[in-house]
Structures are given as structure tokens and as C-alpha cells.
Enzyme design. Structure first.
Site, mmCIF file in Angstrom:
data_model
loop_
_atom_site.group_PDB
_atom_site.id
_atom_site.type_symbol
_atom_site.label_atom_id
_atom_site.label_comp_id
_atom_site.label_asym_id
_atom_site.label_seq_id
_atom_site.Cartn_x
_atom_site.Cartn_y
_atom_site.Cartn_z
ATOM 1 N N TRP A 52 0.821 -1.212 0.000
ATOM 2 C CA TRP A 52 0.000 0.000 0.000
ATOM 3 C C TRP A 52 0.855 1.263 0.000
ATOM 4 O O TRP A 52 0.325 2.377 0.049
ATOM 5 C CB TRP A 52 -0.939 -0.004 1.212
ATOM 6 C CG TRP A 52 -0.245 0.302 2.519
ATOM 7 C CD1 TRP A 52 0.941 -0.179 2.948
ATOM 8 C CD2 TRP A 52 -0.726 1.161 3.559
ATOM 9 N NE1 TRP A 52 1.245 0.312 4.190
ATOM 10 C CE2 TRP A 52 0.235 1.138 4.591
ATOM 11 C CE3 TRP A 52 -1.865 1.933 3.726
ATOM 12 C CZ2 TRP A 52 0.077 1.866 5.770
ATOM 13 C CZ3 TRP A 52 -2.011 2.657 4.907
ATOM 14 C CH2 TRP A 52 -1.048 2.620 5.913
ATOM 15 N N ASP A 53 2.189 1.098 -0.050
ATOM 16 C CA ASP A 53 3.088 2.256 0.029
ATOM 17 C C ASP A 53 2.851 3.257 -1.097
ATOM 18 O O ASP A 53 3.282 4.400 -1.002
ATOM 19 C CB ASP A 53 4.545 1.787 0.017
ATOM 20 C CG ASP A 53 4.867 0.889 1.192
ATOM 21 O OD1 ASP A 53 5.690 1.268 2.021
ATOM 22 O OD2 ASP A 53 4.280 -0.208 1.265
ATOM 23 N N GLU A 88 -0.431 -3.550 12.126
ATOM 24 C CA GLU A 88 0.276 -4.826 11.960
ATOM 25 C C GLU A 88 0.712 -5.488 13.266
ATOM 26 O O GLU A 88 1.004 -6.673 13.273
ATOM 27 C CB GLU A 88 1.505 -4.687 11.033
ATOM 28 C CG GLU A 88 1.134 -4.425 9.584
ATOM 29 C CD GLU A 88 2.325 -4.480 8.654
ATOM 30 O OE1 GLU A 88 3.432 -4.125 9.090
ATOM 31 O OE2 GLU A 88 2.151 -4.884 7.500
#
Length: 802
Positions: A354-355, A493
Site C-alpha cells: 500500500w506504500d 500490523e
């Protein structure tokens, strides 16, 4: 210090891995780490070369199961170059006295240089000056230049040049138990009198890679007639050049390399194309001139000028440099995404996460054509995202947390904790918020460019299918009279399940739910914007009923957002049931607790038990959305929040975040830019240093953190300027730190360039004659008119100073 170069003034073997990643040269098509040409892979050096989209899959048996991993392949090493005096040893920095040493990454021209003086065991002193480039103008070319000067000796010298296919993927220690031999050599030999070539193929993806190298020797600009000998071994081809040298007389060795693959456009065959490439160009100086010219044009578009902080300026340019090496104009012709660690190493196996959420804002405002190409990477994998959704029991499209060649889910199901040596179940595939990130990127690209053609042909279809996914992923909660999203992970996370529940996943992650509400509304906006004809085509192609947008609208207004204590948005439902963590005790015990999850697992504990975040999910909302957008979102959801909720939320999670992600400080600095500018600037400087200083203790050597680098640039260009566009108004809320005296940058908006200069006393905006808007500027609460071809100078209120 110079703000246009990264420099090192001593040889430090234990720092080489870090420096090699930071000194990587690339052009968006391929990149090569900054390892010394004479060095092979080992404990000190790792000369990796990576091709955009160059993946291969291998199977490994781990923890009683077969695991298939797809990796960005370490391609054959084209750097190989060394020399030796007659009866001497091949050059090796570890085996000589280093009398002087300087390494310089020239950011302005994209050149890596070394200047050193050595003394060998026989007392011979030699000066060596090296230069290297990976051509930004021609994506298939790279070149080396060595000036070797014997200072107190003469006689016969031998140079060895080679292409080495004996490489494996060995750049990340924790992957060492995984299969790593990806290449098969198909041919190795001469390519004419002065050149050699190596043809390789990946074992599973069947990608053919051709490298050709031409090496010449010059003295006083005269090409030498050298004695050449061919070396062909398994997976290796080399050539030695023998010639005489004199004390004080330099010999220049030039190596020009061509690299093509079987996927390239407009070629007959990769080996033939590589041969032709090195034949077209002359000496290194010719390549350097055109290469530097290409970089000059990029810097004109992309530079951000800071006055007052040379260190921050240099690192900012270093970050821009690496962004442009990972995603350049050459990307437009490729079917690739942007790996989270760039083309700089093997961490995360070169996968796309998703960076992009952090990377695209910089590209959108400079080279939006590149963003368009990178979004096409996602569009081409829409069918695979549909398959993933169906396989998981959902409708629409579900993009994977980790993507590679074909868009299937590449996330590991087990990962190694290097602190304990144990393989742990990995549930990161539950980070469904990547779907929202893809939609967010589509919409922000459209906002900046106004590219209705893209929206109609590609973007709307992605938005609709992502909206369909979320509509199928929610469940109605009759007690609350709201929709829930269950069994997911947020960006944090650290938390992947409840300590009191057996199965993985969390319920009502606030970041995810709010993002979904926004995404559903943008899908509705796209439905309206594309027009009747496009609506009809898409509805027919997707079997999209007119009732579905109404369903999206209903869900977007009734999603549940959890709260606890005095109106703090909970990271996820039941977050308040977790235990507080002993931050002071663990800092005293371990010092570095960025990766708290690994430390606790090694102790037999789990971070799932505690109110401790790697990065704060809720604070991400303040990063992605303006205050106006967030207020509208919560109003849309039916939540009435008081004026102090943002401050309370930031303070609450700042105390409970380890900043174990390099993205975390970016987010924190951004949200503090208007509330605590001094702290914001301190966090920005920490973020700037995260890779240069390798604050995570060894991770940068495995590949730079591209999202964090892009985030620092965006913190300057939008975070510190507060630049937003609403309707036909450009809004600025400048937060220039007192450490910076001025800032200058150029931004592209809907095809036109806006020039912006900010000091503590003045804001200056200039637009071209064909400027199409916005035509109004809001600054310090005052509205100004910005006409085409005009320059606007606005004195700043003294009260606005930091």
C-alpha cells in the site's frame, strides 16, 4: 556541506550494506546497488541488480509445509571489474592499506564516484578514481569508468571485466532458508572482438535477460591495443585486458553495458538488442553528457529547495533521487508497480504493498503520466482481484496485500522472527485496507489531473468493483443499527487477532471503516462524473444495477466507528479491553523497541495483549484527509465529534506507538504540523534520517523504504504548506519551521505548473498564461484572486510564525 551529494570519507566494511543501498543507481527500468565493482557478494558486499517487474517463483519446504514465494530476482552482476599488477594480487580493499578514501553519490547528475589511494603488500601505491551511471535517458544502458594511476611502479597491468550469472537471492538473512537460485544460464561468450555477452532465463517465469559489455582501455585519450583473453566458466563470462603502464600515467578503463529482456518493446531478440545498444555509443563521456541532461530535466520538475538546513536539503534530494530511480518516465512503457523497497534490495521480495499511498502524491504533482501507468498495473490485475474476492466469499474485487507479477496474493503464511528463530503464522493478508488504498490513489490522481478519460476507461471500473467488495464485506448489526466490518487487520500490523479469540482478524478497525465510507462515496461520485454513455457501458459490462450505488450510499452513512474513554476513536472494537504496556520498563530492558512484536514473541508473549501500536491506525486518517474532509466524513457517518477530538486522539496514540514502521513518523509529523510545529519538525528530521542512519538497525541494507522517503517529500510540499484544493480555491496553511528560512517548489495541477515560494514574511505564487485554475487563493483567512499569467505576493501575518 554540499546539498547535492551523499558522501563518505572512509572505508567502513560494516557499513557497506547500508551504503550500497543508499548509493543505488537506477532509471525505473533497472537499478544496481552501489557495491564496489571489484567486490563479490559476501558478508560485506552485495552487488544486486534488479529489473522492474523481474519476478520468479520458487517452492521451499518450511515448518512442515511447502511454501511458494515470488521474488524480485537478483539479475547477473554486470559491475565486475578489477585490476592487478604483474605478479600482484587482484585489487581488494580488505587486503591493502587504504591511504585515502572518498565515495560520493552525485545527486544532480546521477553518478556514483570513488576516489582512493592504496598501498599493496609489496609497497606499490595506486590511485583509483571510478565513476558509474545507470542511464536515465536510455533505460537499457549503464557504464563504468576507472582511472588507474600507478604512483611508484610500472610494468604490466591486467584488467578483468566480466558478467557474472552465478548470483542468487541472498540479500536478506532471514530468507536464507528459502530457495534462492532463480537464474539459468542459456549462453555465455564473446560478442565481437571487444565485447562479451551473457544470456540468462528465470526458472519459472521464463524471462530472458541479455547483458552485453564492451570494455576498452585508454591512455591520454588514445585507445590502447590490449592483449585480450576470454574466460568462460559455468554461468560466467569474462575477458582480461593486458597492457603496460608507467608511474604517474593514468589508464582509463571504460565499460559500457546493454541490458534487454524478452518483454521489451520494439526489439527482435534481447541479445541482439543488447549488442546493438553498446555499438551505438562511443566513450563514457558521451553517455555521461546525455545521462546528466536527462537528470537535469527531471530536477527542473522535481526539486524542492529548502534554505537554512543543509542536512535536511541533502537528504530530501536523496529521497527525491531514489523515488525517480524507482519510478521514472521509463515506467510509462512498463507493466509494473512500485516495490515498497524500491529496486534497491530484496526485502519484502520486491512486492508492491500500500506504500503507493505515500508515493503517488509526489508523482501526481510532478509526473502524473507515471502515476497513470502505475495505476494501470492495478487495472490489469483487476480480474485477479475479482478472483481473490470470489475465493474469499466476497463480490467485486479484493486486491492483495502483497502483489507481484500477476496480482495474486503474495503474502507469506508464515514468517521468521529473527529474535526467536521461530516461524510464526502470518495473517497480514487480512489487511483488506489495501483495497481502500487503491481506490484512494485512483481518486487523488483524478483530482490532481482531471483525467476524465482515465476515470472513464479504467478508474471507475476499479472504484465500482472495490465498492462492490466492501458492500459484500459488511454485515448489518441490528443492535447498533449499523454495519460492521469483521475479521480484518489495520495498518498497525502489531495486532492481528484478539487475545481472547482463537481465529485471526479484528472487528471494526476504525481506519478501515472510515476509509470504506469515503471510498463508497467516491465510487458514487465517479458514477455521476463519467456521464450517461460511460455509465451505460460500465453497467452492461459489469452487470451493475442502478440500485447498487444507492446501497453504497446507505452503507457509507451507517458504518460503525468504535470509541472509548473520553471520545477517543478506538483502533478497533474492544481495544479498551487490552492491557496498558510497560513502555519505560521495556525501553530500559532492550533500548530499541521499534519491533516490539518480535521482542514479545521471543519472550513467549504477544503484542496482541497490549495497547501498543507499530503505527497508529487512527492517526492515519488525519494524514490522508484534510480537517474539512474528516469533519464531513464523520458528519456523513452520523457521529458528532467535539472540537478537541483530533488533539486528544493524537496525544493518546503518540504515547502508545513504537514507531516500528518507517511510515509512522511521517504520519505523526504531518498531523502535528499545525498543532506543535517544533515537535513536527523534529519528527520530520527523524523521518529524514531513518534510512540514511538506518535507525531500524540493518533494514536499509536490504532495500530503502520508498514510502517513507516519498512521505518526507510530501511532508514538505503539502504538509508544511498546508496546500489543498477545494472547488476553485487553492488553500494554504503554511507551517514553515523556524529552522527553514525559505522553501521553493513547482507543482503541476491539471496540466499547468504552479510556482510556490515561501518565507517567514512572504508567500509568492506564480502561474503561467494558460493557467486554468484554481483562480482563488485562501491564505491566513484572506481570499485572493489568482489570474492566469499572474504572480501573487502575500505578506504573512507575524502571528503565523512558528
Amino acid at each position: 556541506m554540499t546539498t547535492w551529494s551523499l558522501e563518505y570519507h572512509s572505508f567502513e566494511p560494516d557499513q557497506e550494506g547500508l551504503r550500497e543501498a543508499l548509493c543505488t543507481l537506477g532509471n525505473g527500468y533497472f537499478a544496481t546497488r552501489g557495491a564496489a565493482e571489484e567486490a563479490g557478494a559476501g558478508d560485506i558486499h552485495y552487488p544486486g541488480t534488479y529489473l522492474a517487474g523481474g519476478y520468479n517463483r520458487l517452492a521451499t519446504e518450511i515448518a512442515g509445509r511447502e511454501i511458494v514465494n515470488e521474488d524480485l530476482v537478483n539479475m547477473p552482476n554486470w559491475l565486475c571489474l578489477s585490476f592487478k599488477p604483474e605478479d600482484g594480487d587482484w585489487f581488494n580493499l580488505l587486503a591493502v592499506d587504504v591511504l585515502s578514501y572518498k565515495q560520493k553519490l552525485d545527486l544532480k547528475n546521477g553518478v556514483l564516484e570513488r576516489n582512493l589511494r592504496i598501498r599493496d603488500r609489496d609497497g606499490r601505491e595506486t590511485t583509483l578514481a571510478t565513476r558509474r551511471l545507470v542511464h536515465m535517458g536510455d533505460p537499457h544502458l549503464a557504464a563504468l569508468s576507472w582511472d588507474i594511476t600507478p604512483e611508484n611502479w610500472g610494468g604490466r597491468m591486467t584488467v578483468c571485466t566480466a558478467l557474472d550469472g552465478r548470483v542468487i537471492n541472498a540479500g536478506v538473512a532471514r530468507y536464507s532458508q528459502l530457495s534462492s537460485t532463480h537464474l539459468i544460464t542459456l549462453a555465455a561468450g564473446p560478442a565481437g572482438e571487444n565485447a562479451i555477452e551473457l544470456l540468462s532465463e528465470t526458472s519459472q517465469s521464463r524471462l530472458r535477460i541479455a547483458q552485453t559489455a564492451r570494455t576498452e582501455a585508454y591512455q591520454q585519450d588514445r585507445r590502447l591495443n590490449v592483449d585480450r583473453a576470454l574466460i568462460v566458466e559455468d554461468d560466467y563470462v569474462g575477458q582480461t585486458l593486458g597492457f603496460d603502464v608507467q608511474p604517474g600515467v593514468a589508464t582509463r578503463i571504460e565499460k559500457v553495458v546493454g541490458l534487454y529482456t524478452s518483454r521489451d518493446n520494439a526489439i527482435s531478440e534481447p541479445a541482439l538488442a543488447a549488442r546493438q545498444a553498446i555499438e551505438r555509443y562511443g566513450k563514457f563521456a558521451e553517455l555521461l553528457e546525455t545521462h546528466a541532461g536527462a537528470w537535469s530535466r527531471l530536477w527542473h520538475r522535481c526539486d524542492v529547495v529548502l534554505e537554512g538546513s543543509d542536512r535536511a536539503q541533502m537528504i530530501l534530494r536523496l529521497h527525491i533521487f531514489h523515488l525517480l530511480q524507482a519510478a521514472s518516465l521509463h515506467t510509462i512503457d512498463l507493466d509494473v508497480g512500485v516495490p515498497a523497497r524500491g529496486l534497491h534490495g530484496e526485502a519484502y521480495r520486491g512486492h508492491i504493498f500500500w506504500d503507493e499511498l505515500f508515493i503517488f502524491p509526489f508523482i501526481n504533482s510532478r509526473i502524473p503520466e507515471v502515476t497513470r501507468a502505475l495505476l494501470r498495473y492495478r487495472y490489469r490485475r483487476l480480474d485477479e482481484a475479482r478472483r481473490l474476492a470470489a475465493e474469499a466469499g466476497f463480490k467485486g474485487a479484493m486486491y492483495p496485500w502483497q502483489s507481484g507479477s500477476d496480482g495474486r496474493e503474495e503474502s507469506q503464511r508464515v514468517h521468521l522472527n529473527p529474535k526467536s528463530g521461530r516461524w510464526i503464522e502470518d495473517h497480514s493478508y487480512l489487511q483488506r485496507h489495501v483495497n481502500a488504498a487503491v481506490a484512494y490513489n485512483v481518486w487523488r490522481y483524478y483530482e490532481v489531473t482531471g483525467d476524465r478519460e482515465f476515470l472513464g476507461f479504467f478508474g471507475a471500473e476499479m472504484l465500482f468493483e472495490i465498492a462492490r467488495f466492501w458492500a459484500s464485506a459488511v454485515t448489518w448489526n441490528p443492535q447498533r443499527q449499523r454495519y460492521d466490518i469483521c475479521g480484518v487487520m489495520g495498518p498497525d500490523e502489531f495486532h492481528d487477532q484478539y487475545p481472547w479469540r482463537d481465529g485471526p482478524g479484528l472487528d471494526n478497525n476504525a481506519y478501515t471503516n472510515v476509509m470504506v465510507a469515503w471510498v463508497l462515496q467516491r465510487a458514487i461520485d465517479a458514477y455521476r462524473i463519467v456521464g450517461t454513455e460511460c455509465q451505460n457501458e460500465l453497467c452492461a459490462a459489469l452487470s451493475l444495477s442502478p440500485a447498487e450505488p444507492d446501497t453504497w450510499d446507505d452503507i457509507s452513512r451507517k458504518l460503525f466507528v468504535p470509541f472509548h474513554d473520553e471520545g477517543i476513536i478506538s483502533q478497533f472494537e474492544d481495544y479498551e479491553r487490552l492491557e496498558e504496556f510497560d513502555w519505560d520498563g521495556y525501553r530500559a530492558k532492550y533500548g530499541d523497541i521499534h519491533r516490539l512484536d518480535r521482542l514479545l514473541e521471543a519472550e513467549g508473549d504477544t503484542v496482541n495483549r497490549y495497547k501498543a501500536s507499530k503505527q497508529a491506525d487512527v492517526v492515519m486518517l488525519l494524514y490522508l484527509f484534510s480537517a474539512h474532509e474528516l469533519d464531513s466524513l464523520f458528519e456523513q457517518l452520523g457521529y458528532q465529534l467535539d472540537a478537541g477530538w483530533k488533539t486528544r486522539t493524537i496525544e493518546y496514540y503518540e504515547k502508545r506507538t513504537s514507531h516500528g514502521s518507517t511510515l509512522s513518523r511521517i504520519v505523526s509529523s504531518w498531523v502535528l504540523a499545525r498543532r506543535d510545529r517544533r515537535h513536527s519538525w523534529a519528527l520530520l528530521n527523524e523521518a529524514l534520517e531513518s534510512d540514511v542512519a538506518d535507525v531500524q538497525g540493518g533494514t536499509t541494507a536490504e532495500g530503502i523504504h520508498l514510502g517513507a522517503m516519498a512521505g518526507t517529500v510530501d511532508l514538505i510540499q503539502r504538509g508544511q504548506t498546508g496546500l489543498e484544493v477545494h472547488d476553485d480555491t487553492l488553500s494554504l496553511d503554511v507551517g514553515l519551521p523556524e529552522e527553514v528560512s525559505s522553501m521553493r517548489l513547482r507543482l503541476r495541477f491539471r496540466g499547468h505548473w504552479l510556482e510556490l515560494e515561501i518565507t517567514h514574511d512572504l508567500v509568492r505564487l506564480a502561474v503561467p498564461d494558460d493557467w486554468a485554475g484554481p483562480h482563488k487563493v485562501m491564505l491566513d483567512g484572506t481570499l485572493y484572486t489568482l489570474g492566469a499569467g499572474k504572480r501573487l505576493d502575500v505578506p504573512r501575518r507575524k502571528a503565523q510564525r512558528v
